[in-house]
Design a protein around this motif. Structure first.
Motif, PDB file in Angstrom:
ATOM      1  N   UNK A  71       0.814  -1.220   0.000  1.00 16.33           N
ATOM      2  CA  UNK A  71       0.000   0.000   0.000  1.00 16.33           C
ATOM      3  C   UNK A  71       0.846   1.268   0.000  1.00 16.33           C
ATOM      4  N   UNK A  72       1.885   1.277  -0.852  1.00 19.06           N
ATOM      5  CA  UNK A  72       2.740   2.467  -0.973  1.00 19.06           C
ATOM      6  C   UNK A  72       3.356   2.896   0.365  1.00 19.06           C
ATOM      7  N   UNK A  73       3.624   1.934   1.208  1.00 20.08           N
ATOM      8  CA  UNK A  73       4.195   2.161   2.543  1.00 20.08           C
ATOM      9  C   UNK A  73       3.204   2.794   3.514  1.00 20.08           C
ATOM     10  N   UNK A  74       1.942   2.910   3.132  1.00 17.23           N
ATOM     11  CA  UNK A  74       0.941   3.508   4.016  1.00 17.23           C
ATOM     12  C   UNK A  74       0.795   2.712   5.307  1.00 17.23           C
ATOM     13  N   UNK A  75       0.792   1.373   5.191  1.00 15.68           N
ATOM     14  CA  UNK A  75       0.536   0.514   6.346  1.00 15.68           C
ATOM     15  C   UNK A  75       1.590   0.737   7.416  1.00 15.68           C
ATOM     16  N   UNK A  76       2.849   0.697   7.008  1.00 12.79           N
ATOM     17  CA  UNK A  76       3.939   0.852   7.967  1.00 12.79           C
ATOM     18  C   UNK A  76       3.970   2.258   8.547  1.00 12.79           C
ATOM     19  N   UNK A  77       3.880   3.256   7.679  1.00  7.14           N
ATOM     20  CA  UNK A  77       3.965   4.640   8.151  1.00  7.14           C
ATOM     21  C   UNK A  77       2.837   4.969   9.120  1.00  7.14           C
ATOM     22  N   UNK A  78       1.650   4.501   8.802  1.00  8.42           N
ATOM     23  CA  UNK A  78       0.514   4.787   9.670  1.00  8.42           C
ATOM     24  C   UNK A  78       0.662   4.077  11.020  1.00  8.42           C
ATOM     25  N   UNK A  79       1.199   2.860  10.997  1.00  6.37           N
ATOM     26  CA  UNK A  79       1.403   2.116  12.246  1.00  6.37           C
ATOM     27  C   UNK A  79       2.351   2.866  13.179  1.00  6.37           C
ATOM     28  N   UNK A  80       3.379   3.464  12.606  1.00  8.15           N
ATOM     29  CA  UNK A  80       4.327   4.232  13.430  1.00  8.15           C
ATOM     30  C   UNK A  80       3.692   5.541  13.887  1.00  8.15           C
ATOM     31  N   UNK A  81       3.031   6.228  12.962  1.00 13.07           N
ATOM     32  CA  UNK A  81       2.421   7.519  13.294  1.00 13.07           C
ATOM     33  C   UNK A  81       1.405   7.397  14.421  1.00 13.07           C
ATOM     34  N   UNK A  82       0.702   6.262  14.484  1.00 10.80           N
ATOM     35  CA  UNK A  82      -0.346   6.078  15.476  1.00 10.80           C
ATOM     36  C   UNK A  82       0.142   5.375  16.750  1.00 10.80           C
ATOM     37  N   UNK A  83       1.412   4.995  16.775  1.00 13.94           N
ATOM     38  CA  UNK A  83       1.952   4.301  17.949  1.00 13.94           C
ATOM     39  C   UNK A  83       2.134   5.278  19.109  1.00 13.94           C
ATOM     40  N   UNK A  84       2.170   4.728  20.305  1.00 12.35           N
ATOM     41  CA  UNK A  84       2.407   5.553  21.492  1.00 12.35           C
ATOM     42  C   UNK A  84       3.787   6.206  21.398  1.00 12.35           C
ATOM     43  N   UNK A  85       3.891   7.476  21.747  1.00 14.73           N
ATOM     44  CA  UNK A  85       5.181   8.179  21.656  1.00 14.73           C
ATOM     45  C   UNK A  85       6.075   7.894  22.856  1.00 14.73           C
ATOM     46  N   UNK A  86       6.402   6.627  23.040  1.00 16.29           N
ATOM     47  CA  UNK A  86       7.172   6.229  24.223  1.00 16.29           C
ATOM     48  C   UNK A  86       8.541   5.651  23.882  1.00 16.29           C
ATOM     49  N   UNK A  87       8.886   5.631  22.589  1.00 12.18           N
ATOM     50  CA  UNK A  87      10.190   5.122  22.195  1.00 12.18           C
ATOM     51  C   UNK A  87      10.236   3.639  21.917  1.00 12.18           C
TER      52      UNK A  87
END
Length: 322
Positions: A71-87
């Motif tokens: 999906x044009x890297x959408x799946x991976x990028x969205x998974x990171x963007x929506x992850x908790x900002x805890x490192x």
């Protein structure tokens, strides 16, 4: 009582201010997920696994690579963007999700600037202008001259939008036009080029080097500031009249936005130290690239400039925006 309350408030405030540092000092306390938008065996995947090994050794917790291709890297990028900002979620990304998508899609399910925190750039891999081995065009100026004589008659194979944009930039610099033939991936594009189905192309060095060395393709120019060590007889684009023309694939490390800066700094320092050491340099060199490190702010500025440049080329070349 007032003094005691004030002292208590100051203590609580100090604890609150110190908590990010405390969290960074103890980081990581559990495994860290390293997301890659490409499948196992790809350049980004290989790089992620190399860095994950060194981060695991340095920080004492597993850094585990998780591939989320498609999906044009959408799946991976969205998974990171929506992850908790805890490192505990990291992204080893290429220029495709972080730059190219911003220029060729009207709407994205993530924001490549605001949803991510740049941590460290990794490496960049120059693109090579190539033609079939039996092509009548021996040099880049000869190819350009042919395009000037017959505008849009010659066609070029494009394996990815990033390659099309890189080629359109070269067209713009020379005042010429070619006809794009889009492929679903670099492999099919380069295979057809070697078979003579298309007239010319551009691709990242590791994709074309085996076919150049095997006598299936002819390299006309390296889109870099210096000649490539594996192609010492191939001039740079600047050497043959295209001053300032450079085109690369690149990779970098990101966290979700709002991850504590101390954590990002700690990871970034390890990545930079690893890459600038002999093992890291040898690793990137073996992949055909050069180590490309700097501060997190330099990486952020670079990404932003690349997006602006890419959007301009897309507009000038009338590349359809989806």
């Amino acid at each position: 009582m007032k003094r005691r309350a004030l002292c208590g408030a100051l203590v609580m405030g100090a604890v609150a201010l110190a908590s990010p540092l405390a969290g960074a000092a103890g980081y990581p306390e559990r495994p860290v997920k390293v997301i890659v938008s490409l499948p196992p065996g790809s350049g980004a995947d290989t790089t992620a696994r190399f860095l994950a090994q060194h981060l695991t050794q340095q920080l004492g917790q597993p850094f585990v690579v998780e591939n989320k291709p498609g999906a044009n890297s959408f799946i991976a990028a969205r998974a990171v963007a929506e992850a908790a900002p805890d490192g505990y979620t990291m992204f080893v990304a290429s220029n495709s999700p972080m730059v190219t998508n911003a220029a060729i899609f009207k709407k994205l399910p993530y924001d490549p600037i605001h949803d991510f925190m740049p941590v460290a750039s990794i490496g960049r891999f120059p693109m090579i202008v190539v033609v079939p081995a039996n092509s009548p065009y021996k040099t880049l100026p000869a190819l350009v001259a042919a395009m000037k004589e017959a505008p849009a008659k010659l066609n070029f194979a494009s394996g990815t939008p990033a390659y099309q944009i890189a080629m359109e930039q070269l067209h713009e610099m020379n005042g010429v036009k070619g006809t794009v033939v889009n492929y679903k991936g670099t492999g099919p594009a380069i295979t057809d080029l070697a078979a003579g189905v298309c007239d010319y192309s551009i691709a990242e060095v590791s994709s074309v080097l085996p076919l150049i060395q095997g006598g299936k393709l002819r390299a006309l120019a390296v889109a870099d500031s210096q000649r490539h060590r594996d192609l010492p007889d191939v001039p740079t684009a600047a050497e043959v009249g295209n001053k300032g023309y450079e085109a690369y694939a690149w990779t970098g490390v990101y966290f979700p936005a709002k991850v504590p800066k101390e954590i990002a700094q700690r990871v970034g320092d390890i990545v930079r130290t690893t890459l600038n050491g002999p093992e890291g340099t040898a690793f990137i060199t073996k992949m055909g690239g050069t180590v490309f490190t700097g501060t997190a702010q330099q990486f952020a500025d670079f990404q932003y400039a690349e997006i602006e440049k890419t959007r301009r080329i897309v507009k000038v070349a009338n590349i359809p925006v989806e």
